[in-house]
Design a protein around this motif. Structure first.
Motif, short mmCIF file in Angstrom:
data_model
loop_
_atom_site.label_atom_id
_atom_site.label_comp_id
_atom_site.label_asym_id
_atom_site.label_seq_id
_atom_site.Cartn_x
_atom_site.Cartn_y
_atom_site.Cartn_z
N ALA A 68 39.13 29.06 37.35
CA ALA A 68 40.08 28.54 37.96
C ALA A 68 40.35 27.07 37.72
N PRO A 81 39.95 34.55 39.20
CA PRO A 81 41.46 34.38 39.26
C PRO A 81 42.32 34.78 37.95
N ARG A 130 43.89 44.87 40.05
CA ARG A 130 44.68 43.77 40.10
C ARG A 130 43.66 42.47 40.40
N ASP A 131 44.04 41.33 39.79
CA ASP A 131 43.11 40.31 39.89
C ASP A 131 43.00 39.73 41.42
N ALA A 132 42.32 38.50 41.31
CA ALA A 132 42.21 38.06 42.83
C ALA A 132 43.63 37.73 43.67
N SER A 133 44.51 37.32 42.86
CA SER A 133 45.78 37.21 43.39
C SER A 133 46.75 38.47 43.69
N GLY A 134 46.27 39.34 43.30
CA GLY A 134 46.93 40.66 43.35
C GLY A 134 47.80 41.15 42.23
#
Length: 307
Positions: free
Chosen positions: A49, A80, A106-110
């Protein structure tokens, strides 16, 4: 040269050039996820990040010996984004399965993942293996590789200022557990474990294998390359009498027996007696297992912003 993969049979029991059963991959995946260090994964996420501020663009992640994508499935939603993954494996069937799994992740943010699959060997350690990566990951791989290959990988990654997250490296320790979770030990267990550890060090295609020395060799190479190294014990615990653990425990036991027999073929009768005795303990629910692993995270200094 071969390209070992992390989704495989008990360490040291087979050549990594062989194909590995989907049943085995399924058996171990849940236990892997429960055992590995969530703390080190969190530290890797924090590092990623912070890093995009230095160069922008997606987080580049290379998964060495990706197998069917177990490492990808664990890490992607915890790291992230945006994420750009390179999946590397010599087995086209498992690589195709990993790509299918990736399509649902999906990643941590969708956000969806960008995926590149490379069917190739892990040697040489070159730009085609590591180019564009911020984070290099691998799981249950390093007992199969040689010291020169492991040290070359760490040096090449350090030169590129890449972080390393290497998980579930076997440390050579395993033991049977009683119904209370206490370790059991006898002379036969110790003798089989010694044969198994010797078998682990056979050449698996990248030179004499590190076997249970892998975590210590990796940590030393990382420190020598200037990394900040974090380490965590990540053992498997398969409790006695747990039906969901029994198939995996029996496969592990079979693998230890087979490796010991390959190492000492003249001990067939003795090893058979040991195998049947311990198999009966697993089947009757009075024995469990523990298998030692270690996770390692190596972080380079973050580049200065604007550099």
């Amino acid at each position: 040269m071969i390209a070992p993969e992390h989704d495989r049979l008990p360490a040291g029991t087979t050549s990594p050039q062989e194909h590995f059963s989907a049943d085995w991959l399924s058996l171990r995946q849940r236990l892997d996820g429960r055992s590995r260090s969530h703390c080190l994964t969190g530290l890797a996420a924090e590092w990623l990040a912070a890093r995009p501020g230095a160069h922008g663009g997606p987080c580049g992640i290379v998964d060495l010996g990706c197998g069917s994508g177990s490492n990808l499935r664990f890490l992607a939603p915890r790291l992230p984004g945006p994420q750009r993954w390179r999946l590397v494996d010599h087995d086209p069937t498992l690589l195709a399965l990993a790509r299918r799994h990736a399509a649902t992740l999906r990643d941590a943010s969708g956000a969806r993942l960008a995926i590149e699959a490379r069917c190739r060997d892990l040697s040489p350690v070159d730009d085609g293996l590591l180019e564009g990566a911020d984070l290099v990951v691998a799981s249950a791989l390093f007992d199969l590789v040689s010291r020169p290959w492991a040290e070359a990988l760490v040096a090449a990654s350090a030169a590129r200022h890449q972080a390393l997250l290497f998980t579930l490296s076997v440390d050579g320790d395993w033991a049977f557990l009683d119904a209370t979770g206490e370790r059991l030990e006898d002379d036969e267990d110790a003798a089989v474990r010694a044969l198994f550890q010797a078998h682990q060090c056979r050449d698996k295609g990248l030179g004499p294998a590190l076997g249970s020395d892998a975590p210590a060799v990796l940590a030393a190479a990382m420190a020598d390359a200037g990394y900040r190294v974090e380490s965590a014990a990540t053992p498997w615990h398969l409790a006695a009498g747990e039906p969901e653990h029994r198939p995996l425990a029996e496969q592990l036991l079979q693998g230890w027996h087979d490796a010991a027999l390959e190492q000492a073929p003249g001990e067939q009768a003795r090893l058979q007696r040991w195998h049947l005795r311990r198999l009966d303990g697993l089947a009757s629910g009075v024995l469990g297992l523990t298998v030692g692993h270690r996770d390692l995270l190596a972080l380079p200094p973050l580049p200065a912003r604007g550099a």
